[in-house]
Each structure stands twice: as structure tokens, then as C-alpha cells.
Write a protein that holds these residues in place. Structure first.
Motif, PDB file in Angstrom:
ATOM      1  N   ASN A  53       0.790  -1.231   0.000  1.00  0.00           N
ATOM      2  CA  ASN A  53       0.000   0.000   0.000  1.00  0.00           C
ATOM      3  C   ASN A  53       0.828   1.289   0.000  1.00  0.00           C
ATOM      4  OD1 ASN A  53      -2.797  -0.984  -0.010  1.00  0.00           O
ATOM      5  ND2 ASN A  53      -2.189  -1.963   1.908  1.00  0.00           N
ATOM      6  N   TYR A  92       1.042  10.466  -1.290  1.00  0.00           N
ATOM      7  CA  TYR A  92      -0.332  10.325  -0.813  1.00  0.00           C
ATOM      8  C   TYR A  92      -0.602  11.317   0.311  1.00  0.00           C
ATOM      9  CZ  TYR A  92      -4.676   8.553   0.959  1.00  0.00           C
ATOM     10  OH  TYR A  92      -5.985   8.472   1.367  1.00  0.00           O
ATOM     11  N   PHE A  93       0.309  11.380   1.273  1.00  0.00           N
ATOM     12  CA  PHE A  93       0.138  12.226   2.453  1.00  0.00           C
ATOM     13  C   PHE A  93       1.489  12.785   2.837  1.00  0.00           C
ATOM     14  CE2 PHE A  93       0.773  12.465   7.061  1.00  0.00           C
ATOM     15  CZ  PHE A  93      -0.258  13.288   7.462  1.00  0.00           C
ATOM     16  N   LYS A 109     -11.541   2.214   1.883  1.00  0.00           N
ATOM     17  CA  LYS A 109     -12.383   3.061   1.023  1.00  0.00           C
ATOM     18  C   LYS A 109     -11.692   3.485  -0.270  1.00  0.00           C
ATOM     19  CE  LYS A 109     -15.664   3.299   4.132  1.00  0.00           C
ATOM     20  NZ  LYS A 109     -16.888   2.559   3.983  1.00  0.00           N
ATOM     21  N   ASN A 110     -10.425   3.097  -0.439  1.00  0.00           N
ATOM     22  CA  ASN A 110      -9.638   3.559  -1.583  1.00  0.00           C
ATOM     23  C   ASN A 110      -9.714   5.083  -1.700  1.00  0.00           C
ATOM     24  OD1 ASN A 110      -7.882   3.198  -3.744  1.00  0.00           O
ATOM     25  ND2 ASN A 110      -9.559   3.045  -5.221  1.00  0.00           N
ATOM     26  N   TYR A 111      -9.554   5.733  -0.570  1.00  0.00           N
ATOM     27  CA  TYR A 111      -9.687   7.190  -0.476  1.00  0.00           C
ATOM     28  C   TYR A 111      -8.538   7.865  -1.235  1.00  0.00           C
ATOM     29  CZ  TYR A 111     -10.925  11.620   1.740  1.00  0.00           C
ATOM     30  OH  TYR A 111     -11.328  12.909   1.983  1.00  0.00           O
ATOM     31  N   ARG A 113       2.886   6.235  -2.313  1.00  0.00           N
ATOM     32  CA  ARG A 113       2.258   5.076  -2.967  1.00  0.00           C
ATOM     33  C   ARG A 113       3.330   4.230  -3.670  1.00  0.00           C
ATOM     34  NH1 ARG A 113      -3.043   4.563  -3.075  1.00  0.00           N
ATOM     35  NH2 ARG A 113      -4.430   6.341  -2.811  1.00  0.00           N
ATOM     36  N   ALA A 158      -6.182   5.947  10.313  1.00  0.00           N
ATOM     37  CA  ALA A 158      -6.431   6.568   9.008  1.00  0.00           C
ATOM     38  C   ALA A 158      -6.124   5.594   7.878  1.00  0.00           C
ATOM     39  CB  ALA A 158      -5.589   7.840   8.869  1.00  0.00           C
ATOM     40  N   VAL A 191      -8.458   4.664   4.709  1.00  0.00           N
ATOM     41  CA  VAL A 191      -8.094   4.980   3.318  1.00  0.00           C
ATOM     42  C   VAL A 191      -7.892   3.717   2.484  1.00  0.00           C
ATOM     43  CG1 VAL A 191      -7.125   7.224   3.944  1.00  0.00           C
ATOM     44  CG2 VAL A 191      -5.603   5.279   3.703  1.00  0.00           C
ATOM     45  N   ALA A 200      -5.750  10.682  -2.623  1.00  0.00           N
ATOM     46  CA  ALA A 200      -4.883  11.710  -2.033  1.00  0.00           C
ATOM     47  C   ALA A 200      -5.559  13.061  -2.228  1.00  0.00           C
ATOM     48  CB  ALA A 200      -3.518  11.700  -2.705  1.00  0.00           C
ATOM     49  N   ARG A 201      -5.497  13.904  -1.214  1.00  0.00           N
ATOM     50  CA  ARG A 201      -6.137  15.215  -1.269  1.00  0.00           C
ATOM     51  C   ARG A 201      -5.068  16.295  -1.250  1.00  0.00           C
ATOM     52  NH1 ARG A 201     -11.475  15.257  -1.573  1.00  0.00           N
ATOM     53  NH2 ARG A 201     -10.586  16.775  -2.988  1.00  0.00           N
TER      54      ARG A 201
END
Length: 188
Positions: A35, A144-145, A171-173, A138, A164, A168, A175-176
Motif C-alpha cells: 500500500n 499520498y500524504f 475506502k480507496n480514499y 504510494r 487513518a 483509506v 490523495a487530497r
């Protein structure tokens, strides 16, 4: 010294390769996590907060592995100081890298501090050293973060990061924070 350039989510992170305490070399390019690879930058032997923080991570390393996360911890300390930190802080499980150049620290968006002399732990601060940062990368090498700090205090708690990660991954959230130009939101 170079300017700080923030890393952008969903974009490639800079290359990273460091020697390890105990021998060998760790390279981000060689990582094949299920992951993420978690890259944790710490201040160095002189930082007693780093010791407590990294011991917590050392104790939780198996929990990160269960979530498909490889972990590296590194600083700009020389080999002797990194070796002493690993022994003094009883870090038994984590890979501890050393010799991070300040130029490479800047590429990762880290802040640089100058020495204030001997710390409360009795160790002299290096003339210049990087401040903390933590990044989840990733498997494709994209960010990703990320979080960087100007001080050793109030770092992201590893228990919260584990929680977290459960969310993530399930939910396969995405990257923001991926928008580089807010005047053109369609542009990554």
C-alpha cells in the motif's frame, strides 16, 4: 541553501537513498509495498522528543506491516550519531537511515535549523539539521500524504495514522490537496 519546494499529492516524490545503521542501503526506488512506504524524517540524536516518537513507531512497526506499509526513519546525522540513537532509544525493529543531505531534505520540503548548542538530552545539536517530516508514498512513487514541521513538537500520532490507514485502504480514499493552481482547479 535552496528554497523549500512543497511536494504535491499525486505527483512523484524526489528520489531517496540512504545508508542504514548496521549496514546496507535503503532506496525508495527499491520499495515494493502493498500500500505505502512511510518515510519519517527526524531531527537527530540531540532530540529527546524524537527518541520517544521513534520508540512508539518501533513498537507499532508490525501494525504498519499488517497494513502493507514499509517504513524508513532517517536524519541528517552521521553514522556514529545515528548508531548511538538507535542504541540509546532501543529501536529494535525499524530501519534507521543516516547521512541525509540538507539539499535532499530541501527537495522533500523539510525545514532546516541551526544549532542552539547542547540540548536537554546532553547532546550537541549539529551546526545545521533538518526538522521533522512524515510522508506516505504510494507504490508508484507518488505522494499520498505529507506533513512537515518547523518544531519537534506535536507530530502526527502513529496510532492515528494506523486508524487513518484502515479507512483509506478500505475506502480507496484518494490523495487530497492535489490542486497546484487554485485559479484553474482542473489543472493538477
Amino acid at each position: 541553501m535552496s528554497a523549500i519546494t512543497p511536494l504535491m499529492p499525486r505527483q512523484k516524490v524526489p528520489s531517496l537513498s540512504v545508508p542504514l545503521v548496521g549496514g546496507g542501503t535503503w532506496s525508495l526506488a527499491d520499495q515494493t509495498p502493498e500500500n505505502f512506504t512511510m518515510v519519517v524524517f527526524y531531527r537527530g540524536l540531540h532530540c529527546p522528543i524524537c527518541g520517544k516518537y521513534l520508540k512508539d513507531l518501533d513498537n507499532k512497526l508490525a501494525d504498519f506491516a499488517k497494513r502493507g506499509v514499509n517504513v524508513i526513519v532517517l536524519s541528517s546525522d552521521a553514522e556514529d550519531r545515528a548508531t548511538e540513537a538507535k542504541q540509546k532509544w532501543a529501536l529494535e525493529n525499524i530501519d534507521l537511515g543516516y547521512g541525509l543531505s540538507l539539499e535532499k531534505a530541501r527537495e522533500w520540503g523539510l525545514y532546516i535549523s541551526s544549532s542552539n548548542g547542547v540540548t536537554s538530552s546532553g547532546f550537541e545539536e549539529p551546526a545545521l539539521f533538518s526538522e521533522p517530516g512524515l510522508f506516505l508514498v504510494r507504490p508508484d512513487g507518488t505522494l499520498y500524504f505529507g506533513t512537515v514541521q518547523t518544531m519537534p513538537f506535536a507530530r502526527p500520532a502513529f496510532a492515528e495514522i494506523l486508524g487513518a490507514l484502515d479507512f483509506v485502504i478500505a475506502k480507496n480514499y484518494p490523495a487530497r490537496g492535489e490542486i497546484a493552481d487554485h485559479t484553474n482547479p482542473r489543472s493538477p
